[in-house]
Design an enzyme around this catalytic site. Sequence first.
Site, mmCIF file in Angstrom:
data_model
loop_
_atom_site.group_PDB
_atom_site.id
_atom_site.type_symbol
_atom_site.label_atom_id
_atom_site.label_comp_id
_atom_site.label_asym_id
_atom_site.label_seq_id
_atom_site.Cartn_x
_atom_site.Cartn_y
_atom_site.Cartn_z
ATOM 1 N N GLU A 184 0.826 -1.219 0.000
ATOM 2 C CA GLU A 184 0.000 0.000 0.000
ATOM 3 C C GLU A 184 0.854 1.261 0.000
ATOM 4 O OE1 GLU A 184 -2.998 -0.173 3.065
ATOM 5 O OE2 GLU A 184 -4.237 -1.398 1.750
ATOM 6 N N GLU A 253 -6.490 -7.817 -1.049
ATOM 7 C CA GLU A 253 -7.076 -7.836 0.298
ATOM 8 C C GLU A 253 -8.567 -7.558 0.224
ATOM 9 O OE1 GLU A 253 -5.089 -5.467 3.294
ATOM 10 O OE2 GLU A 253 -3.117 -6.007 2.500
HETATM 11 C C1 GAL Z 1 -4.427 -2.874 4.867
HETATM 12 C C2 GAL Z 1 -3.014 -3.391 5.032
HETATM 13 C C3 GAL Z 1 -3.021 -4.694 5.804
HETATM 14 C C4 GAL Z 1 -3.853 -4.559 7.045
HETATM 15 C C5 GAL Z 1 -5.255 -4.102 6.661
HETATM 16 C C6 GAL Z 1 -6.168 -3.910 7.832
HETATM 17 O O1 GAL Z 1 -4.447 -1.552 4.518
HETATM 18 O O2 GAL Z 1 -2.415 -3.590 3.782
HETATM 19 O O3 GAL Z 1 -1.710 -5.046 6.118
HETATM 20 O O4 GAL Z 1 -3.251 -3.634 7.880
HETATM 21 O O5 GAL Z 1 -5.171 -2.875 6.044
HETATM 22 O O6 GAL Z 1 -6.320 -5.080 8.528
#
Ligand code: GAL
Length: 744
Positions: A184, A253
Amino acid sequence: METSSVSKLLMVLLTALLVGSELIHCSVTYDKKAIIINGQRRILISGSIHYPRSTPDMWEDLIRKAKHGGLDVIDTYVFWNVHEPSPGNYNFEGRYDLVRFIKTVQKVGLYAHLRIGPYVCAEWNFGGFPVWLKDVPGISFRTDNGPFKAAMQGFTQKIVQMMKNKKLFQSQGGPIILSQIENEYGPESRALGGAGHAYINWAAKMAVELGTGVPWVMCKEDDAPDPVINTCNGFYCDTFSPNKPYKPTLWTESWSGWFTEFGGPIHQRPVQDLAFAVARFIQKGGSYVNYYMYHGGTNFGRSAGGPFITTSYDYDAPIDEYGLIRQPKYDHLKDLHRAIKRCQHALVSADPTVTSLGTYQQAHVFSSGAGKCAAFLANYHPKSAARVTFNNRKYHLPPWSISILPDCRTAVFNTAKVRVQTSQFHMLPTSSKFSSWETYEEDLSSLAESSKAFSAVGLLEQINVTKDRTDYLWYITSVDISLSESFLRGGHRPTISVQSAGHAVHVFVNGQFSGSAFGTREERSCTFNGPVNLHAGTNKIALLSVAVGLPNVGHHFETWKTGIVGPVFLHGLDRGNKDLTSQKWSYQIGLKGEAMNLVSSNGVSSVDWVRGSLAAQGQQSLKWHKAYFNAPEGNEPLALDLGSMGKGQVWINGQSIGRYWMAYAKGDCNSCPYSGTFRPGKCQLGCGQPTQRWYHVPRSWLKSTQNLLVIFEELGGNPWKISLVRRTVHTPAATKEVKELEQD
Ligand code: GAL
């Protein structure tokens, strides 16, 4: 054609085929539609399982459950700070055995996505960076900075080489089909401008030159340079497109729930909404979805970031913290995956044709030349169901849902129709009883007298002093008070104010506890204000500053401060206020009990413990408690019920279960409605309860008898009420009504 030329041609063809098949056998590439494995475009369903968040004896079961749930890929970050605790000293043992984890994925027959980072965020301490990295001269994290890039390259190379040595990349016949560099970086890049741009170009080039033979991705980084694929993270990703028309649409994600912080509520995400989001992404042409998390697990030890991230990292994931299947999430997604897989051929062969079926309704149709047809019928209205006509047939679409028709005729799945009942989890008593509790009071009388204590003028930043080897740092000073000042002024006692940059502080004056202050995840800093008992002569002020996990996200979080930064004032003295900020302070790193290693069977006998409940309770102070217990029979997951405790840390047989804190959840809780766009906060539980009452005790950490449980308690909690419980799950069979509803 002459025979010799024919045979030559045949030879050439044969060689080409052989070489070709060799290449085809072990290759991962991509095109605009999908990741291509061994020559085939694939729709891939993936799930995050982070190896240090469970124990090696759990891994195979978790991965098998993931496979059974319809997953093709296991995704994990690589956690630099556990692997390189001090520069050049590596640890790949036990829960940190990355090779064993990836080999387990291979054994079960799944692929792996290795997200090396090495910045990982992940609610993990310091975002995965080793704290010693802060001390590298001239370093600045995650930007175009020589010392940082050298360190990042060193670790990335080390991990890639380790995977190559074990032939774990798909290009070598192993399971790893993708790797991630950075995490990110988009928001950082925008904040940093040119330096950010230079850094991300460097990172891409550095990664690609490592020659893994599999594609690299960068999540949430629109500027990812070729050939690196930029990917989406979020609750929804249907508006995302990669930065080049020849890259596939990947979702690294897909948040299955959300993490918790001490003092916050429990977040849930309805599976209907998660399934809707995934189907919406696939109908748009997406070909890779990773659930973050598929199994969240536990932040053992001091691995939680934040600050204030809980020890539990359950995440409302399809497999719960303890490794048990959570319904209806698990099976509903399994059904979704099955339906998507039935469409695979059409999905990877064609772009969708989109037609309107109504104001809020659409059809996405994938027709491949080979006569394969798959359709997704969507109703985006958050509240109203719709009856639509598609290919002369009528379909009922519940609100905010998508139906999947693998043959363009029969709806085999609708994201809002859940066939499965909700799991009921229970924490039940075990036969294990604790031996009589024994207590040792942390010794405050000789504070700052140890050989490791030192003095300085003014207040020091905590992590610069502790190097994060402990959560605790004592700030000690003394104040001389005249006889007249020691009298109450107008009936009021003097007060002390202590300003801390975070995360918690306990105030002791002349060995007596005066009170505490705590930050929150939104506001890390805190100020203690409270009355103190001073006497004529020298008064000793001892402030115990407590870190509760280092930040894992935020612009240059490596520069953020922790600990008592001041000012520290005494108010209401004869001559007004007294500023203690810039006077001489002594520092003691960590607790006496930590130095004596009271948590382990070797260290435990180094002090005299006092037996009995009076010793355990009594006046509030910092206390160590210990007891022994035998492991309960059976194989259900185990937890400690710490509902009677305050705040501290807990160990079993020398292994840290993690931080605990009965911080009560504030916020608005609601009944988790399923309607329209989801965001955290929409669906919250547990208000008015401790955010985390139960703490996972891995079975593999127990012996059959005489397990040593040690607790360090900061707030006067009562260990006599602690119990060891087992977690059970029961999922009732789907009722008749639910089944009938399904047939609709
Ligand atoms: C994303 C990040 C992950 C985790 C997630 C929230 O932005 O890439 O590593 O932190 O948020 O659980």
